[in-house]
Design a protein around this motif. Structure first.
Motif, mmCIF file in Angstrom:
data_model
loop_
_atom_site.group_PDB
_atom_site.id
_atom_site.type_symbol
_atom_site.label_atom_id
_atom_site.label_comp_id
_atom_site.label_asym_id
_atom_site.label_seq_id
_atom_site.Cartn_x
_atom_site.Cartn_y
_atom_site.Cartn_z
ATOM 1 N N ALA A 50 0.831 -1.208 0.000
ATOM 2 C CA ALA A 50 0.000 0.000 0.000
ATOM 3 C C ALA A 50 0.869 1.263 0.000
ATOM 4 C CB ALA A 50 -0.902 -0.021 1.216
ATOM 5 N N MET A 51 1.860 1.309 0.886
ATOM 6 C CA MET A 51 2.655 2.544 0.989
ATOM 7 C C MET A 51 3.587 2.708 -0.200
ATOM 8 S SD MET A 51 2.680 5.050 2.822
ATOM 9 C CE MET A 51 3.361 6.511 2.096
ATOM 10 N N VAL A 73 8.009 -9.460 -3.394
ATOM 11 C CA VAL A 73 8.119 -10.923 -3.287
ATOM 12 C C VAL A 73 6.770 -11.591 -3.528
ATOM 13 C CG1 VAL A 73 10.068 -10.770 -1.700
ATOM 14 C CG2 VAL A 73 7.743 -10.860 -0.776
ATOM 15 N N PHE A 99 15.425 -7.959 -4.780
ATOM 16 C CA PHE A 99 15.804 -6.541 -4.944
ATOM 17 C C PHE A 99 17.239 -6.372 -5.427
ATOM 18 C CE2 PHE A 99 18.536 -5.859 -1.291
ATOM 19 C CZ PHE A 99 18.187 -6.887 -0.420
ATOM 20 N N THR A 115 9.360 -1.627 2.008
ATOM 21 C CA THR A 115 9.170 -2.973 2.546
ATOM 22 C C THR A 115 8.799 -2.860 4.029
ATOM 23 O OG1 THR A 115 11.542 -2.801 2.808
ATOM 24 C CG2 THR A 115 10.786 -4.167 1.002
ATOM 25 N N PRO A 116 8.427 -3.985 4.684
ATOM 26 C CA PRO A 116 8.263 -3.937 6.141
ATOM 27 C C PRO A 116 9.569 -3.511 6.820
ATOM 28 C CG PRO A 116 7.303 -5.936 5.219
ATOM 29 C CD PRO A 116 8.043 -5.284 4.101
ATOM 30 N N HIS A 120 14.227 -2.688 5.826
ATOM 31 C CA HIS A 120 14.632 -1.339 5.384
ATOM 32 C C HIS A 120 16.151 -1.222 5.268
ATOM 33 C CE1 HIS A 120 10.784 1.054 6.754
ATOM 34 N NE2 HIS A 120 10.511 0.067 5.923
ATOM 35 N N LYS A 138 9.595 5.093 6.793
ATOM 36 C CA LYS A 138 9.842 5.156 8.237
ATOM 37 C C LYS A 138 9.285 3.912 8.897
ATOM 38 C CE LYS A 138 6.267 5.162 9.780
ATOM 39 N NZ LYS A 138 5.054 4.344 9.636
ATOM 40 N N PRO A 139 9.711 3.558 10.125
ATOM 41 C CA PRO A 139 10.901 4.064 10.792
ATOM 42 C C PRO A 139 12.142 3.684 9.986
ATOM 43 C CG PRO A 139 10.136 2.074 11.877
ATOM 44 C CD PRO A 139 9.106 2.407 10.838
ATOM 45 N N GLN A 166 6.786 12.345 6.271
ATOM 46 C CA GLN A 166 6.608 13.513 5.412
ATOM 47 C C GLN A 166 6.286 14.845 6.102
ATOM 48 O OE1 GLN A 166 4.972 10.588 5.219
ATOM 49 N NE2 GLN A 166 2.824 10.952 5.738
ATOM 50 N N MET A 219 12.058 -14.953 1.069
ATOM 51 C CA MET A 219 12.568 -13.609 0.778
ATOM 52 C C MET A 219 11.770 -12.554 1.555
ATOM 53 S SD MET A 219 15.076 -12.471 -0.971
ATOM 54 C CE MET A 219 15.714 -11.012 -1.778
ATOM 55 N N ARG A 239 3.253 -5.086 11.281
ATOM 56 C CA ARG A 239 3.498 -3.994 12.244
ATOM 57 C C ARG A 239 3.371 -4.414 13.692
ATOM 58 N NH1 ARG A 239 1.655 -1.573 7.838
ATOM 59 N NH2 ARG A 239 1.668 0.688 7.581
ATOM 60 N N ASP A 251 5.582 2.925 14.618
ATOM 61 C CA ASP A 251 4.817 3.161 13.385
ATOM 62 C C ASP A 251 4.272 4.594 13.347
ATOM 63 O OD1 ASP A 251 3.682 2.313 10.943
ATOM 64 O OD2 ASP A 251 1.760 1.903 11.904
ATOM 65 N N HIS A 255 6.380 9.431 13.234
ATOM 66 C CA HIS A 255 5.723 10.589 12.598
ATOM 67 C C HIS A 255 5.533 11.742 13.578
ATOM 68 C CE1 HIS A 255 4.650 9.182 8.631
ATOM 69 N NE2 HIS A 255 4.046 8.106 9.089
ATOM 70 N N ARG A 360 3.279 15.008 1.483
ATOM 71 C CA ARG A 360 4.100 13.989 0.802
ATOM 72 C C ARG A 360 4.661 14.472 -0.537
ATOM 73 N NH1 ARG A 360 0.745 9.274 1.463
ATOM 74 N NH2 ARG A 360 1.097 9.723 3.634
HETATM 75 N N1 LIG Z 1 5.097 7.532 5.505
HETATM 76 C C1 LIG Z 1 3.912 7.066 5.829
HETATM 77 O O1 LIG Z 1 2.971 7.817 6.068
HETATM 78 C C2 LIG Z 1 3.706 5.579 5.902
HETATM 79 C C3 LIG Z 1 2.401 5.052 5.907
HETATM 80 C C4 LIG Z 1 2.252 3.675 5.890
HETATM 81 C C5 LIG Z 1 3.353 2.836 5.911
HETATM 82 N N2 LIG Z 1 4.600 3.361 5.935
HETATM 83 C C6 LIG Z 1 5.784 2.468 5.975
HETATM 84 O O2 LIG Z 1 5.904 1.803 4.722
HETATM 85 C C7 LIG Z 1 6.428 0.488 4.909
HETATM 86 C C8 LIG Z 1 5.498 -0.522 4.222
HETATM 87 O O3 LIG Z 1 4.241 -0.494 4.849
HETATM 88 P P1 LIG Z 1 2.920 -1.051 4.127
HETATM 89 O O4 LIG Z 1 1.770 -0.721 4.987
HETATM 90 O O5 LIG Z 1 2.909 -0.611 2.718
HETATM 91 O O6 LIG Z 1 3.211 -2.621 4.191
HETATM 92 P P2 LIG Z 1 2.688 -3.752 3.217
HETATM 93 O O7 LIG Z 1 2.820 -5.034 3.960
HETATM 94 O O8 LIG Z 1 1.352 -3.387 2.675
HETATM 95 O O9 LIG Z 1 3.722 -3.700 2.004
HETATM 96 C C9 LIG Z 1 5.044 -4.115 2.114
HETATM 97 C C10 LIG Z 1 5.398 -4.808 0.807
HETATM 98 O O10 LIG Z 1 6.778 -5.162 0.834
HETATM 99 C C11 LIG Z 1 6.890 -6.432 0.231
HETATM 100 N N3 LIG Z 1 8.157 -7.069 0.610
HETATM 101 C C12 LIG Z 1 8.473 -7.752 1.733
HETATM 102 N N4 LIG Z 1 9.742 -8.183 1.668
HETATM 103 C C13 LIG Z 1 10.231 -7.775 0.477
HETATM 104 C C14 LIG Z 1 11.491 -7.912 -0.170
HETATM 105 N N5 LIG Z 1 12.496 -8.571 0.391
HETATM 106 N N6 LIG Z 1 11.635 -7.357 -1.393
HETATM 107 C C15 LIG Z 1 10.626 -6.683 -1.996
HETATM 108 N N7 LIG Z 1 9.411 -6.532 -1.434
HETATM 109 C C16 LIG Z 1 9.225 -7.066 -0.203
HETATM 110 C C17 LIG Z 1 5.665 -7.184 0.702
HETATM 111 O O11 LIG Z 1 5.388 -8.316 -0.070
HETATM 112 C C18 LIG Z 1 4.611 -6.096 0.596
HETATM 113 O O12 LIG Z 1 4.004 -6.085 -0.672
HETATM 114 C C19 LIG Z 1 6.532 0.282 6.419
HETATM 115 O O13 LIG Z 1 7.856 0.457 6.837
HETATM 116 C C20 LIG Z 1 5.649 1.355 7.001
HETATM 117 O O14 LIG Z 1 6.080 1.803 8.274
HETATM 118 C C21 LIG Z 1 4.799 4.712 5.900
#
Ligand SMILES: NC(=O)c1ccc[n+]([C@@H]2O[C@H](COP(=O)([O-])OP(=O)(O)OC[C@H]3O[C@@H](n4cnc5c(N)ncnc54)[C@H](O)[C@@H]3O)[C@@H](O)[C@H]2O)c1
Length: 440
Positions: A50-51, A73, A99, A115-116, A120, A138-139, A166, A219, A239, A251, A255, A360
Protein backbone atom coordinates in the motif's frame (compact mmCIF):
# COMPACT_ATOMS: atom_id res chain seq x y z
CA UNK A 1 26.74 15.78 27.88
CA UNK A 2 30.06 17.62 27.49
CA UNK A 3 30.74 20.01 24.60
CA UNK A 4 32.72 17.50 22.55
CA UNK A 5 30.12 14.76 22.77
CA UNK A 6 27.38 17.27 22.08
CA UNK A 7 29.18 18.47 18.96
CA UNK A 8 29.72 14.87 17.87
CA UNK A 9 26.07 14.13 18.42
CA UNK A 10 25.04 17.06 16.25
CA UNK A 11 27.44 15.89 13.57
CA UNK A 12 26.31 12.27 13.74
CA UNK A 13 22.63 12.95 13.81
CA UNK A 14 22.91 15.54 11.02
CA UNK A 15 19.77 17.07 12.44
CA UNK A 16 20.85 20.37 11.01
CA UNK A 17 22.42 18.93 7.87
CA UNK A 18 19.69 19.85 5.37
CA UNK A 19 21.33 22.04 2.76
CA UNK A 20 24.89 20.78 3.31
CA UNK A 21 26.70 19.34 0.28
CA UNK A 22 27.84 15.72 0.46
CA UNK A 23 31.46 14.93 1.15
CA UNK A 24 33.72 13.86 -1.75
CA UNK A 25 34.50 10.19 -2.47
CA UNK A 26 33.39 7.20 -4.50
CA UNK A 27 30.53 8.07 -6.81
CA UNK A 28 28.79 5.50 -8.97
CA UNK A 29 25.54 7.28 -9.62
CA UNK A 30 24.35 8.72 -12.89
CA UNK A 31 24.03 11.88 -10.79
CA UNK A 32 27.60 12.34 -9.60
CA UNK A 33 27.18 16.10 -9.60
CA UNK A 34 24.44 18.66 -9.97
CA UNK A 35 22.05 17.91 -12.85
CA UNK A 36 19.42 19.96 -14.67
CA UNK A 37 16.03 20.07 -12.98
CA UNK A 38 14.40 18.57 -16.08
CA UNK A 39 16.74 15.58 -16.26
CA UNK A 40 14.99 12.20 -15.96
CA UNK A 41 15.13 10.32 -12.67
CA UNK A 42 14.62 6.58 -13.04
CA UNK A 43 13.09 5.27 -9.85
CA UNK A 44 12.64 1.61 -8.88
CA UNK A 45 10.13 0.53 -6.27
CA UNK A 46 11.18 -2.11 -3.73
CA UNK A 47 8.13 -3.24 -1.78
CA UNK A 48 4.99 -2.54 -3.76
CA UNK A 49 2.44 -2.73 -0.95
CA UNK A 50 0.00 0.00 0.00
CA UNK A 51 2.65 2.54 0.99
CA UNK A 52 5.08 1.69 -1.79
CA UNK A 53 2.40 2.27 -4.41
CA UNK A 54 1.34 5.45 -2.63
CA UNK A 55 4.94 6.66 -2.70
CA UNK A 56 5.36 5.75 -6.36
CA UNK A 57 2.15 7.60 -7.27
CA UNK A 58 3.58 10.65 -5.47
CA UNK A 59 6.86 10.35 -7.39
CA UNK A 60 4.82 10.24 -10.61
CA UNK A 61 3.44 13.72 -9.84
CA UNK A 62 6.84 14.85 -11.11
CA UNK A 63 7.15 14.66 -14.89
CA UNK A 64 10.84 13.70 -14.88
CA UNK A 65 10.19 10.43 -13.00
CA UNK A 66 10.10 7.10 -14.82
CA UNK A 67 9.93 3.62 -13.31
CA UNK A 68 11.73 0.90 -15.29
CA UNK A 69 11.34 -1.86 -12.68
CA UNK A 70 9.25 -2.79 -9.67
CA UNK A 71 10.15 -5.38 -7.05
CA UNK A 72 8.08 -7.37 -4.60
CA UNK A 73 8.12 -10.92 -3.29
CA UNK A 74 4.39 -11.31 -3.95
CA UNK A 75 3.06 -11.60 -7.53
CA UNK A 76 -0.23 -9.95 -6.54
CA UNK A 77 1.51 -6.85 -5.20
CA UNK A 78 3.72 -6.73 -8.29
CA UNK A 79 0.66 -6.81 -10.54
CA UNK A 80 -0.81 -3.81 -8.70
CA UNK A 81 2.43 -1.86 -9.14
CA UNK A 82 2.56 -2.69 -12.85
CA UNK A 83 -1.02 -1.42 -13.16
CA UNK A 84 0.00 1.85 -11.54
CA UNK A 85 3.00 2.40 -13.82
CA UNK A 86 0.87 1.64 -16.89
CA UNK A 87 -1.80 4.05 -15.72
CA UNK A 88 0.59 6.89 -14.92
CA UNK A 89 3.31 6.44 -17.54
CA UNK A 90 1.76 4.28 -20.23
CA UNK A 91 4.74 1.91 -19.89
CA UNK A 92 5.20 -1.63 -18.58
CA UNK A 93 7.96 -1.95 -15.99
CA UNK A 94 10.02 -5.09 -15.49
CA UNK A 95 9.14 -7.09 -12.41
CA UNK A 96 11.56 -8.87 -10.08
CA UNK A 97 11.29 -10.65 -6.73
CA UNK A 98 14.90 -10.18 -5.61
CA UNK A 99 15.80 -6.54 -4.94
CA UNK A 100 19.47 -7.26 -5.70
CA UNK A 101 18.47 -7.59 -9.36
CA UNK A 102 17.18 -4.01 -9.15
CA UNK A 103 20.45 -2.75 -7.73
CA UNK A 104 22.48 -4.31 -10.57
CA UNK A 105 20.65 -2.28 -13.21
CA UNK A 106 22.25 0.72 -14.84
CA UNK A 107 18.89 2.23 -15.74
CA UNK A 108 17.98 2.87 -12.08
CA UNK A 109 19.06 6.12 -10.39
CA UNK A 110 17.13 5.83 -7.15
CA UNK A 111 15.10 3.30 -5.20
CA UNK A 112 12.06 3.64 -2.98
CA UNK A 113 12.30 1.15 -0.11
CA UNK A 114 8.77 0.53 1.17
CA UNK A 115 9.17 -2.97 2.55
CA UNK A 116 8.26 -3.94 6.14
CA UNK A 117 10.62 -2.40 8.73
CA UNK A 118 12.86 -5.49 9.08
CA UNK A 119 13.71 -5.07 5.40
CA UNK A 120 14.63 -1.34 5.38
CA UNK A 121 18.30 -1.52 6.35
CA UNK A 122 19.83 -4.06 4.00
CA UNK A 123 18.23 -2.82 0.72
CA UNK A 124 19.21 0.74 1.68
CA UNK A 125 22.82 -0.18 2.47
CA UNK A 126 23.20 -2.31 -0.66
CA UNK A 127 21.56 0.40 -2.77
CA UNK A 128 24.08 2.93 -1.45
CA UNK A 129 26.90 0.52 -2.30
CA UNK A 130 25.46 0.17 -5.79
CA UNK A 131 25.44 3.96 -6.23
CA UNK A 132 21.68 4.48 -5.99
CA UNK A 133 19.99 7.25 -4.04
CA UNK A 134 17.33 6.04 -1.59
CA UNK A 135 13.91 7.15 -0.36
CA UNK A 136 13.27 4.81 2.56
CA UNK A 137 10.05 4.56 4.51
CA UNK A 138 9.84 5.16 8.24
CA UNK A 139 10.90 4.06 10.79
CA UNK A 140 14.44 4.13 9.45
CA UNK A 141 15.00 0.48 10.39
CA UNK A 142 13.94 -2.23 12.81
CA UNK A 143 16.73 -1.34 15.23
CA UNK A 144 19.01 1.54 16.19
CA UNK A 145 22.21 -0.26 15.14
CA UNK A 146 20.86 -0.83 11.64
CA UNK A 147 20.08 2.87 11.35
CA UNK A 148 23.68 3.73 12.19
CA UNK A 149 24.92 1.28 9.50
CA UNK A 150 22.61 2.96 6.97
CA UNK A 151 24.10 6.37 7.76
CA UNK A 152 27.58 4.92 7.39
CA UNK A 153 26.69 3.47 3.96
CA UNK A 154 25.16 6.73 2.72
CA UNK A 155 28.21 8.70 3.86
CA UNK A 156 30.79 6.29 2.44
CA UNK A 157 29.08 6.17 -0.93
CA UNK A 158 27.97 9.80 -1.09
CA UNK A 159 24.33 8.98 -1.49
CA UNK A 160 21.30 11.22 -1.16
CA UNK A 161 18.84 9.47 1.15
CA UNK A 162 15.53 10.66 2.56
CA UNK A 163 13.32 8.97 5.16
CA UNK A 164 9.61 9.10 4.40
CA UNK A 165 8.07 10.75 7.49
CA UNK A 166 6.61 13.51 5.41
CA UNK A 167 5.45 16.09 8.00
CA UNK A 168 8.92 17.66 8.03
CA UNK A 169 8.02 18.99 4.56
CA UNK A 170 4.74 20.58 5.67
CA UNK A 171 4.63 24.41 5.65
CA UNK A 172 1.75 24.28 8.16
CA UNK A 173 3.75 22.23 10.65
CA UNK A 174 6.75 24.48 9.95
CA UNK A 175 4.66 27.53 10.94
CA UNK A 176 3.62 25.91 14.21
CA UNK A 177 7.19 24.83 14.95
CA UNK A 178 8.37 28.38 14.29
CA UNK A 179 5.78 29.62 16.75
CA UNK A 180 7.09 27.28 19.44
CA UNK A 181 10.61 28.50 18.71
CA UNK A 182 9.63 32.16 19.22
CA UNK A 183 9.37 31.41 22.93
CA UNK A 184 5.89 32.96 23.17
CA UNK A 185 4.59 29.83 24.91
CA UNK A 186 6.97 30.62 27.77
CA UNK A 187 9.18 27.85 29.09
CA UNK A 188 8.09 24.62 27.41
CA UNK A 189 8.65 21.85 29.93
CA UNK A 190 6.23 19.22 28.64
CA UNK A 191 5.58 17.99 25.10
CA UNK A 192 3.26 15.14 24.22
CA UNK A 193 2.29 13.07 21.23
CA UNK A 194 -0.62 10.66 21.25
CA UNK A 195 -2.39 8.28 18.90
CA UNK A 196 -5.80 6.99 20.00
CA UNK A 197 -6.85 4.89 17.06
CA UNK A 198 -10.41 3.58 17.18
CA UNK A 199 -10.18 2.08 13.70
CA UNK A 200 -7.70 -0.61 14.75
CA UNK A 201 -9.57 -3.85 15.27
CA UNK A 202 -8.50 -7.29 16.58
CA UNK A 203 -6.98 -9.40 13.83
CA UNK A 204 -7.90 -12.83 15.23
CA UNK A 205 -5.53 -15.70 15.77
CA UNK A 206 -5.38 -17.69 12.53
CA UNK A 207 -3.39 -20.92 12.54
CA UNK A 208 -0.15 -21.14 10.59
CA UNK A 209 -0.87 -22.23 7.05
CA UNK A 210 0.47 -22.68 3.54
CA UNK A 211 2.35 -19.87 1.83
CA UNK A 212 -0.01 -18.17 -0.66
CA UNK A 213 0.73 -18.94 -4.32
CA UNK A 214 3.09 -16.48 -5.99
CA UNK A 215 4.81 -15.48 -2.74
CA UNK A 216 8.54 -15.96 -2.09
CA UNK A 217 8.10 -16.29 1.68
CA UNK A 218 11.77 -16.94 2.42
CA UNK A 219 12.57 -13.61 0.78
CA UNK A 220 9.75 -11.90 2.71
CA UNK A 221 11.31 -13.15 5.96
CA UNK A 222 14.82 -12.25 4.81
CA UNK A 223 16.95 -11.48 7.88
CA UNK A 224 14.06 -12.21 10.30
CA UNK A 225 13.84 -15.54 12.17
CA UNK A 226 12.55 -18.52 10.20
CA UNK A 227 9.01 -19.58 11.08
CA UNK A 228 5.93 -21.04 9.40
CA UNK A 229 3.70 -18.72 7.38
CA UNK A 230 0.93 -17.02 9.34
CA UNK A 231 -1.46 -14.73 7.49
CA UNK A 232 -1.38 -12.20 10.35
CA UNK A 233 2.38 -11.85 10.22
CA UNK A 234 2.30 -10.63 6.62
CA UNK A 235 1.07 -7.63 4.62
CA UNK A 236 0.17 -4.61 6.77
CA UNK A 237 -0.22 -6.56 10.05
CA UNK A 238 3.53 -7.28 10.24
CA UNK A 239 3.50 -3.99 12.24
CA UNK A 240 2.22 -5.78 15.32
CA UNK A 241 5.04 -8.40 15.54
CA UNK A 242 8.44 -7.73 17.11
CA UNK A 243 10.40 -9.69 14.49
CA UNK A 244 9.38 -7.20 11.79
CA UNK A 245 8.39 -3.91 13.45
CA UNK A 246 7.72 -2.08 16.71
CA UNK A 247 3.94 -1.56 16.90
CA UNK A 248 2.47 1.91 17.20
CA UNK A 249 5.42 3.21 19.26
CA UNK A 250 7.52 3.23 16.09
CA UNK A 251 4.82 3.16 13.38
CA UNK A 252 3.04 6.35 14.49
CA UNK A 253 5.61 7.43 17.06
CA UNK A 254 8.20 8.33 14.43
CA UNK A 255 5.72 10.59 12.60
CA UNK A 256 4.52 12.49 15.63
CA UNK A 257 7.66 12.58 17.76
CA UNK A 258 9.45 13.97 14.68
CA UNK A 259 7.37 17.13 14.98
CA UNK A 260 8.12 17.45 18.71
CA UNK A 261 11.88 17.08 18.17
CA UNK A 262 11.81 19.50 15.25
CA UNK A 263 10.55 22.21 17.57
CA UNK A 264 12.52 21.24 20.65
CA UNK A 265 15.95 20.72 19.05
CA UNK A 266 18.38 17.88 18.46
CA UNK A 267 19.33 17.00 22.03
CA UNK A 268 18.95 13.27 22.70
CA UNK A 269 16.96 11.92 25.66
CA UNK A 270 18.88 11.02 28.81
CA UNK A 271 16.53 8.28 29.94
CA UNK A 272 13.34 6.52 28.93
CA UNK A 273 10.62 4.61 30.81
CA UNK A 274 7.67 2.85 29.25
CA UNK A 275 4.64 0.93 30.40
CA UNK A 276 1.82 -0.79 28.55
CA UNK A 277 0.38 -4.07 27.39
CA UNK A 278 -2.30 -5.86 25.43
CA UNK A 279 -5.43 -5.02 27.40
CA UNK A 280 -8.02 -4.72 24.64
CA UNK A 281 -7.08 -6.72 21.57
CA UNK A 282 -7.72 -10.46 21.83
CA UNK A 283 -5.66 -11.79 18.94
CA UNK A 284 -2.18 -13.12 18.20
CA UNK A 285 -0.54 -9.71 17.72
CA UNK A 286 2.42 -9.02 20.01
CA UNK A 287 2.94 -5.27 20.36
CA UNK A 288 1.00 -3.35 23.05
CA UNK A 289 -2.41 -1.89 22.30
CA UNK A 290 -1.83 0.56 25.12
CA UNK A 291 1.51 2.20 25.87
CA UNK A 292 2.82 5.28 27.62
CA UNK A 293 6.48 6.25 27.28
CA UNK A 294 8.16 9.01 29.26
CA UNK A 295 11.41 10.53 28.00
CA UNK A 296 13.68 12.67 30.14
CA UNK A 297 15.33 15.32 27.96
CA UNK A 298 17.74 17.87 29.46
CA UNK A 299 15.17 20.70 29.61
CA UNK A 300 11.78 19.03 29.18
CA UNK A 301 9.77 15.82 29.44
CA UNK A 302 8.34 14.14 26.34
CA UNK A 303 5.39 11.79 26.71
CA UNK A 304 4.20 9.33 24.06
CA UNK A 305 0.80 7.65 24.42
CA UNK A 306 -1.08 5.23 22.26
CA UNK A 307 -4.32 3.38 22.71
CA UNK A 308 -6.31 1.34 20.23
CA UNK A 309 -10.06 0.88 20.10
CA UNK A 310 -10.88 4.38 21.35
CA UNK A 311 -10.76 7.73 19.59
CA UNK A 312 -11.18 10.22 22.42
CA UNK A 313 -7.65 11.55 22.67
CA UNK A 314 -6.13 14.56 24.41
CA UNK A 315 -7.55 18.03 23.66
CA UNK A 316 -10.47 16.27 21.95
CA UNK A 317 -8.25 15.11 19.11
CA UNK A 318 -7.84 11.37 18.40
CA UNK A 319 -4.17 11.97 17.71
CA UNK A 320 -1.86 14.92 17.84
CA UNK A 321 1.00 16.71 19.50
CA UNK A 322 1.12 19.40 22.16
CA UNK A 323 3.72 21.81 23.54
CA UNK A 324 2.93 23.06 27.01
CA UNK A 325 4.66 26.24 28.13
CA UNK A 326 4.26 28.51 31.10
CA UNK A 327 2.11 30.92 29.03
CA UNK A 328 0.02 28.42 27.11
CA UNK A 329 -0.17 25.29 24.99
CA UNK A 330 0.10 24.73 21.25
CA UNK A 331 -1.87 21.74 19.95
CA UNK A 332 -1.51 20.40 16.42
CA UNK A 333 -2.45 17.60 14.05
CA UNK A 334 -3.18 17.41 10.32
CA UNK A 335 -6.53 19.18 10.74
CA UNK A 336 -4.84 22.32 12.08
CA UNK A 337 -3.23 23.93 15.09
CA UNK A 338 -4.33 26.15 17.91
CA UNK A 339 -2.89 28.22 20.70
CA UNK A 340 -4.52 27.85 24.10
CA UNK A 341 -3.89 30.45 26.79
CA UNK A 342 -3.07 29.47 30.37
CA UNK A 343 -6.14 30.36 32.44
CA UNK A 344 -4.22 32.68 34.76
CA UNK A 345 -2.05 34.37 32.09
CA UNK A 346 -2.85 36.88 29.36
CA UNK A 347 0.29 37.20 27.21
CA UNK A 348 -1.00 34.88 24.49
CA UNK A 349 -3.89 35.41 22.16
CA UNK A 350 -5.84 32.15 21.71
CA UNK A 351 -6.03 31.40 17.99
CA UNK A 352 -6.82 28.59 15.55
CA UNK A 353 -5.08 27.86 12.24
CA UNK A 354 -6.32 25.45 9.56
CA UNK A 355 -4.42 22.33 8.45
CA UNK A 356 -2.45 22.30 5.22
CA UNK A 357 -2.15 20.10 2.17
CA UNK A 358 -0.72 16.56 2.22
CA UNK A 359 3.04 17.14 2.67
CA UNK A 360 4.10 13.99 0.80
CA UNK A 361 4.45 15.63 -2.64
CA UNK A 362 6.76 18.29 -1.16
CA UNK A 363 8.77 15.63 0.69
CA UNK A 364 9.29 13.64 -2.51
CA UNK A 365 10.04 16.82 -4.47
CA UNK A 366 12.71 17.74 -1.91
CA UNK A 367 14.32 14.31 -2.44
CA UNK A 368 14.26 14.68 -6.24
CA UNK A 369 15.75 18.18 -6.01
CA UNK A 370 18.51 16.89 -3.77
CA UNK A 371 19.29 14.00 -6.13
CA UNK A 372 20.05 16.67 -8.71
CA UNK A 373 21.76 19.25 -6.50
CA UNK A 374 23.58 16.61 -4.38
CA UNK A 375 22.49 18.53 -1.27
CA UNK A 376 21.19 16.74 1.83
CA UNK A 377 17.40 16.35 1.96
CA UNK A 378 15.31 17.61 4.84
CA UNK A 379 14.91 14.17 6.43
CA UNK A 380 18.33 12.75 5.62
CA UNK A 381 19.32 9.56 7.41
CA UNK A 382 20.81 11.47 10.35
CA UNK A 383 17.47 13.15 10.99
CA UNK A 384 15.56 9.90 10.41
CA UNK A 385 17.92 7.99 12.69
CA UNK A 386 17.54 10.50 15.51
CA UNK A 387 13.75 10.25 15.68
CA UNK A 388 13.72 6.51 15.01
CA UNK A 389 16.20 6.02 17.87
CA UNK A 390 13.92 7.93 20.23
CA UNK A 391 10.98 5.72 19.22
CA UNK A 392 12.98 2.47 19.48
CA UNK A 393 14.19 3.40 22.97
CA UNK A 394 10.54 3.48 24.05
CA UNK A 395 10.13 -0.13 23.00
CA UNK A 396 13.43 -1.17 24.58
CA UNK A 397 12.23 0.28 27.90
CA UNK A 398 8.85 -1.42 27.51
CA UNK A 399 10.22 -4.83 26.58
CA UNK A 400 12.77 -4.94 29.39
CA UNK A 401 10.67 -3.17 31.99
CA UNK A 402 13.78 -1.13 32.78
CA UNK A 403 14.43 2.57 32.95
CA UNK A 404 16.83 2.96 30.02
CA UNK A 405 19.75 5.37 30.38
CA UNK A 406 21.05 6.25 26.95
CA UNK A 407 24.62 7.05 25.94
CA UNK A 408 24.03 8.82 22.67
CA UNK A 409 27.71 9.09 21.77
CA UNK A 410 28.33 5.35 21.97
CA UNK A 411 24.70 4.51 21.04
CA UNK A 412 24.58 2.09 23.94
CA UNK A 413 22.24 1.57 26.87
CA UNK A 414 24.29 2.35 29.96
CA UNK A 415 24.99 -0.56 32.35
CA UNK A 416 22.16 -2.75 31.09
CA UNK A 417 23.23 -5.60 28.76
CA UNK A 418 19.67 -6.92 28.41
CA UNK A 419 18.36 -3.58 27.14
CA UNK A 420 21.51 -2.94 25.12
CA UNK A 421 21.03 -6.25 23.27
CA UNK A 422 17.81 -4.82 21.79
CA UNK A 423 19.73 -1.94 20.17
CA UNK A 424 20.86 -4.42 17.53
CA UNK A 425 19.43 -7.47 15.83
CA UNK A 426 20.94 -10.72 14.67
CA UNK A 427 20.26 -11.51 11.02
CA UNK A 428 19.19 -14.94 9.84
CA UNK A 429 21.88 -16.50 7.68
CA UNK A 430 22.99 -15.93 4.98
CA UNK A 431 21.95 -12.26 5.35
CA UNK A 432 24.53 -9.89 6.79
CA UNK A 433 24.45 -6.14 7.23
CA UNK A 434 27.66 -4.32 6.23
CA UNK A 435 28.88 -1.30 8.20
CA UNK A 436 27.47 -2.34 11.59
CA UNK A 437 29.41 -0.62 14.38
CA UNK A 438 31.92 -2.83 16.24
CA UNK A 439 30.19 -5.00 18.82
CA UNK A 440 26.83 -4.84 17.04
N1 LIG B 1 5.10 7.53 5.51
C1 LIG B 1 3.91 7.07 5.83
O1 LIG B 1 2.97 7.82 6.07
C2 LIG B 1 3.71 5.58 5.90
C3 LIG B 1 2.40 5.05 5.91
C4 LIG B 1 2.25 3.67 5.89
C5 LIG B 1 3.35 2.84 5.91
N2 LIG B 1 4.60 3.36 5.94
C6 LIG B 1 5.78 2.47 5.98
O2 LIG B 1 5.90 1.80 4.72
C7 LIG B 1 6.43 0.49 4.91
C8 LIG B 1 5.50 -0.52 4.22
O3 LIG B 1 4.24 -0.49 4.85
P1 LIG B 1 2.92 -1.05 4.13
O4 LIG B 1 1.77 -0.72 4.99
O5 LIG B 1 2.91 -0.61 2.72
O6 LIG B 1 3.21 -2.62 4.19
P2 LIG B 1 2.69 -3.75 3.22
O7 LIG B 1 2.82 -5.03 3.96
O8 LIG B 1 1.35 -3.39 2.67
O9 LIG B 1 3.72 -3.70 2.00
C9 LIG B 1 5.04 -4.11 2.11
C10 LIG B 1 5.40 -4.81 0.81
O10 LIG B 1 6.78 -5.16 0.83
C11 LIG B 1 6.89 -6.43 0.23
N3 LIG B 1 8.16 -7.07 0.61
C12 LIG B 1 8.47 -7.75 1.73
N4 LIG B 1 9.74 -8.18 1.67
C13 LIG B 1 10.23 -7.77 0.48
C14 LIG B 1 11.49 -7.91 -0.17
N5 LIG B 1 12.50 -8.57 0.39
N6 LIG B 1 11.63 -7.36 -1.39
C15 LIG B 1 10.63 -6.68 -2.00
N7 LIG B 1 9.41 -6.53 -1.43
C16 LIG B 1 9.22 -7.07 -0.20
C17 LIG B 1 5.66 -7.18 0.70
O11 LIG B 1 5.39 -8.32 -0.07
C18 LIG B 1 4.61 -6.10 0.60
O12 LIG B 1 4.00 -6.09 -0.67
C19 LIG B 1 6.53 0.28 6.42
O13 LIG B 1 7.86 0.46 6.84
C20 LIG B 1 5.65 1.36 7.00
O14 LIG B 1 6.08 1.80 8.27
C21 LIG B 1 4.80 4.71 5.90
Amino acid sequence: MNNVSRRNFLRQSSVFAAGLPLAGGLVLSPFPRAAAASEKVRVALIGSGAMGRGDLATFFLNPEVDCPVVCDVDDKQLAEAVKLVKEKRDATPDTVKDFRRVLERKDVDAVVVATPDHWHALPTVLACQAGKDVYVEKPLALTIAEGRAMIEAAQRHNRVCQMGAQRLSSPTYAQAVDFVKTGKLGKVGLVRAWAYLDWIRPIGSPADGPVPPGVDYDMWLGPAPDRPFNSNRFHFNFRWFWDYAGGLMTDWGVHLIQVLLWAMGPEPPKSVMSSGGKYVLEDNSETPDTQITVYEFPTYTLVWEHKVGVGLGLYNRPWGMSFTGTEGTLVINDSGWEILREPTKDALEPKKYPGGADPRPAHVRNFLDCIKSRQQPIENLGVGHHVSTVAHLGNIALRTGHKVNWDTQAERVIADPKADALVSVSYRKPWQLPYLSPGR
